[in-house]
Design a protein around this motif. Sequence first.
Motif, short mmCIF file in Angstrom:
data_model
loop_
_atom_site.label_atom_id
_atom_site.label_comp_id
_atom_site.label_asym_id
_atom_site.label_seq_id
_atom_site.Cartn_x
_atom_site.Cartn_y
_atom_site.Cartn_z
N SER A 1 22.72 24.43 6.59
CA SER A 1 21.59 24.03 5.75
C SER A 1 21.41 22.52 5.73
CB SER A 1 21.81 24.51 4.31
OG SER A 1 21.89 25.92 4.24
N LEU A 2 20.18 22.09 5.48
CA LEU A 2 19.82 20.70 5.28
C LEU A 2 18.72 20.63 4.23
CD1 LEU A 2 19.55 18.96 8.79
CD2 LEU A 2 21.20 18.42 6.99
N ARG A 3 18.67 19.52 3.51
CA ARG A 3 17.60 19.29 2.54
C ARG A 3 16.91 17.97 2.88
NH1 ARG A 3 15.91 20.80 -2.64
NH2 ARG A 3 15.19 19.09 -4.00
N LEU A 4 15.63 18.04 3.19
CA LEU A 4 14.84 16.87 3.49
C LEU A 4 14.11 16.40 2.24
CD1 LEU A 4 13.17 17.85 6.90
CD2 LEU A 4 15.42 16.82 6.49
N SER A 5 13.98 15.08 2.09
CA SER A 5 13.27 14.50 0.97
C SER A 5 12.23 13.52 1.49
CB SER A 5 14.23 13.76 0.03
OG SER A 5 15.19 14.64 -0.51
N CYS A 6 11.13 13.39 0.76
CA CYS A 6 10.08 12.44 1.11
C CYS A 6 9.53 11.83 -0.16
CB CYS A 6 8.97 13.14 1.89
SG CYS A 6 7.53 12.10 2.24
N ALA A 7 9.50 10.51 -0.20
CA ALA A 7 8.98 9.79 -1.35
C ALA A 7 7.71 9.04 -0.98
CB ALA A 7 10.03 8.82 -1.88
N ALA A 8 6.68 9.21 -1.76
CA ALA A 8 5.44 8.46 -1.60
C ALA A 8 5.50 7.26 -2.53
CB ALA A 8 4.23 9.33 -1.91
N GLN B 1 0.85 -1.20 0.00
CA GLN B 1 0.00 0.00 0.00
C GLN B 1 0.88 1.24 0.00
OE1 GLN B 1 -3.01 -0.68 -0.58
NE2 GLN B 1 -3.82 1.41 -0.58
N VAL B 2 0.26 2.41 0.02
CA VAL B 2 0.98 3.67 -0.05
C VAL B 2 1.73 3.93 1.25
CG1 VAL B 2 0.77 6.16 -0.34
CG2 VAL B 2 -0.66 4.62 -1.68
N GLN B 3 3.00 4.36 1.12
CA GLN B 3 3.82 4.70 2.27
C GLN B 3 4.61 5.97 1.98
OE1 GLN B 3 5.84 0.73 2.69
NE2 GLN B 3 5.37 1.07 4.86
N LEU B 4 4.98 6.71 3.05
CA LEU B 4 5.82 7.89 2.94
C LEU B 4 7.15 7.60 3.63
CD1 LEU B 4 3.28 10.73 3.85
CD2 LEU B 4 3.93 9.93 1.58
N MET B 5 8.25 7.92 2.96
CA MET B 5 9.58 7.65 3.50
C MET B 5 10.44 8.91 3.45
SD MET B 5 10.33 3.92 1.82
CE MET B 5 9.16 2.58 1.97
N GLU B 6 10.84 9.41 4.63
CA GLU B 6 11.66 10.62 4.73
C GLU B 6 13.15 10.27 4.75
OE1 GLU B 6 8.22 11.68 7.77
OE2 GLU B 6 9.40 9.88 7.29
N SER B 7 13.97 11.25 4.34
CA SER B 7 15.41 11.13 4.42
C SER B 7 16.02 12.52 4.45
CB SER B 7 15.97 10.33 3.24
OG SER B 7 15.71 10.98 2.02
N GLY B 8 17.27 12.62 4.88
CA GLY B 8 17.98 13.88 4.85
C GLY B 8 18.19 14.57 6.18
N GLY B 9 17.59 14.05 7.24
CA GLY B 9 17.77 14.64 8.56
C GLY B 9 19.19 14.43 9.06
N GLY B 10 19.53 15.17 10.12
CA GLY B 10 20.87 15.03 10.67
C GLY B 10 21.21 16.15 11.63
#
Length: 122
Positions: A17-24, A1-10
């Motif tokens: 600066s930081l850039r966060l990404s999220c893929a559905a 099923q549909v899921q959201l996955m974050e990355s880029g934290g730290g």
Amino acid sequence: QVQLMESGGGLVQAGGSLRLSCAASGSISSINDMGWDRQAPGKQRELVAHITSGGSTNYADSVKGRFTISRDNAKNMVYLQMNKLKIEDTAVYYCNAEGIRSVGSYIVGRLWGQGTQVTVSS
């Protein structure tokens, strides 16, 4: 099923600066609204930035001029570019989406990712 996955934290120093990404993921045809909310220890979860499929944006006053939200509708991804980070930006950042149309179904309500930690040090 549909899921959201974050990355880029730290961990970053104040002013960095930081850039966060999220893929559905999943067989998704469209998503109406995608965004980022955050929650610091002992505080309520708050809106950071949201963006519609048409590109309309909404930012918290505390991040205007420093954060930029963007999305790639074809890839079902949303990003948060965070510049001039402050210690008070430290929180768990959650990706979220609403109005998700998948193959043969429509998800009612808002879907949340697992969260990614952002820590800003002095």
